[in-house]
Design a protein around this motif. Structure first.
Motif, PDB file in Angstrom:
ATOM      1  N   GLU A  40     -10.333  -2.791  22.141  1.00 21.35           N
ATOM      2  CA  GLU A  40     -10.701  -4.122  21.662  1.00 21.35           C
ATOM      3  C   GLU A  40      -9.682  -5.138  22.175  1.00 21.35           C
ATOM      4  O   GLU A  40      -8.467  -4.910  22.086  1.00 21.35           O
ATOM      5  N   ARG A  42      -8.224  -7.923  21.216  1.00 21.09           N
ATOM      6  CA  ARG A  42      -7.097  -8.393  20.399  1.00 21.09           C
ATOM      7  C   ARG A  42      -6.052  -7.302  20.212  1.00 21.09           C
ATOM      8  O   ARG A  42      -4.847  -7.600  20.113  1.00 21.09           O
ATOM      9  N   TYR A  43      -6.499  -6.036  20.185  1.00 22.32           N
ATOM     10  CA  TYR A  43      -5.528  -4.956  20.022  1.00 22.32           C
ATOM     11  C   TYR A  43      -4.878  -4.583  21.346  1.00 22.32           C
ATOM     12  O   TYR A  43      -3.716  -4.149  21.380  1.00 22.32           O
ATOM     13  N   GLU A  45      -4.050  -6.883  23.401  1.00 17.89           N
ATOM     14  CA  GLU A  45      -3.003  -7.907  23.448  1.00 17.89           C
ATOM     15  C   GLU A  45      -1.869  -7.559  22.489  1.00 17.89           C
ATOM     16  O   GLU A  45      -0.691  -7.800  22.779  1.00 17.89           O
ATOM     17  N   THR A 115      -0.059 -16.733  12.165  1.00 19.16           N
ATOM     18  CA  THR A 115       0.294 -16.752  13.575  1.00 19.16           C
ATOM     19  C   THR A 115      -0.884 -17.244  14.397  1.00 19.16           C
ATOM     20  O   THR A 115      -2.039 -17.138  13.966  1.00 19.16           O
ATOM     21  N   SER A 116      -0.596 -17.780  15.556  1.00 24.36           N
ATOM     22  CA  SER A 116      -1.663 -18.209  16.467  1.00 24.36           C
ATOM     23  C   SER A 116      -2.126 -17.060  17.356  1.00 24.36           C
ATOM     24  O   SER A 116      -3.092 -17.217  18.118  1.00 24.36           O
ATOM     25  N   LEU A 117      -1.463 -15.921  17.255  1.00 21.99           N
ATOM     26  CA  LEU A 117      -1.834 -14.765  18.065  1.00 21.99           C
ATOM     27  C   LEU A 117      -3.143 -14.167  17.540  1.00 21.99           C
ATOM     28  O   LEU A 117      -3.463 -14.308  16.343  1.00 21.99           O
ATOM     29  N   PRO A 118      -3.891 -13.447  18.362  1.00 25.66           N
ATOM     30  CA  PRO A 118      -5.199 -12.949  17.933  1.00 25.66           C
ATOM     31  C   PRO A 118      -5.139 -11.716  17.030  1.00 25.66           C
ATOM     32  O   PRO A 118      -6.155 -11.316  16.485  1.00 25.66           O
ATOM     33  N   PHE A 119      -3.970 -11.125  16.902  1.00 18.75           N
ATOM     34  CA  PHE A 119      -3.834  -9.944  16.056  1.00 18.75           C
ATOM     35  C   PHE A 119      -3.021 -10.299  14.812  1.00 18.75           C
ATOM     36  O   PHE A 119      -2.351 -11.338  14.746  1.00 18.75           O
ATOM     37  N   ARG A 120      -3.060  -9.416  13.827  1.00 21.57           N
ATOM     38  CA  ARG A 120      -2.438  -9.698  12.543  1.00 21.57           C
ATOM     39  C   ARG A 120      -0.972  -9.258  12.530  1.00 21.57           C
ATOM     40  O   ARG A 120      -0.603  -8.271  13.159  1.00 21.57           O
TER      41      ARG A 120
END
Length: 224
Positions: A40, A42-43, A45, A115-120
């Motif tokens: 996936e 986002r993961y 990244e 965060t602005s990153l796509p992952f948590r």
């Protein structure tokens, strides 16, 4: 604790926040090895981000008691997970990573980090005692654990590499058997949240005995 090329001895060796990978039914424990197939975006990244830094990821299950999503696609998280270090990875050529996480210690989930990153990402409190859990090895009833494991294998017509089992330390044995067990998310979380190695071994024995009593099993499988 030595994990890959890094040593983790005290709280100063661990971050107070890190990326988290919510995955239902996945269990990572200290000294355990968890293989992952990442595809996936986002993961992908997230793991790129970790590889550029300290190589640490928090494995955690979505909450079993708060099933509602905080936002679309963002389930509430369990209160405990485990920090893993990326100790091996390979690129498949079709956009995936095949990698292995090595367990360092459990952590308590404190709060989500915006965060602005796509992952948590999450603020965490590591269980520092896990870094020295080898000291608990003598507390495990190894004979009872192996007897229960053998009964499960026989009931389900499974095989195991007994030479490797006999060589394994109690820490490796308990945590590896817990991770490879075919139990559900709630049982996996109970094994993760067991307060110490002896309690985890006793929990694993009790869960296995319950499943044996129910006639649980999938035959013709080799457990390695």
């Amino acid at each position: 604790m030595q994990v890959g090329n890094a040593r983790y001895i005290s709280a100063t060796d661990l971050p107070d926040s890190l990326p988290v990978f919510p995955l239902t039914g996945a269990l990572l424990l200290p000294a355990g090895q968890l293989p992952l197939n990442i595809f996936e975006p986002r993961y992908l990244e997230m793991f790129d981000h970790a590889l550029r830094g300290n190589r640490l990821i928090g494995m955690i299950q979505p909450s079993l008691v708060e099933p509602l999503e905080l936002e679309p696609g963002l389930p509430a998280l369990s209160k405990m997970g485990c920090i893993g270090r990326i100790t091996s990875y390979a690129e498949t050529g079709d956009g995936r990573y095949i990698l292995s996480l090595s367990g360092i210690c459990r952590f308590r989930f404190l709060e989500e980090v915006k965060t602005s990153l796509p992952f948590r990402q999450a603020k965490i409190s590591p269980f520092i005692a896990d870094l020295n859990s080898a000291q608990e090895e003598d507390s495990v009833d190894r004979e009872k654990l192996l007897d229960t494991f053998r009964s499960y294998l026989e009931a389900n017509k499974l095989e195991a590499d007994w030479e490797s089992v006999q060589r394994a330390s109690n820490l490796t044995l308990v945590n590896s058997l817990s991770m490879m067990s075919p139990f559900g998310p709630a049982e996996k979380q109970a094994l993760l949240e067991a307060p110490d190695l002896r309690a985890r071994a006793d929990t694993l024995i009790a869960i296995t005995e319950i499943h044996l009593a129910r006639g649980f099993g999938d035959p013709d499988t080799v457990l390695q």
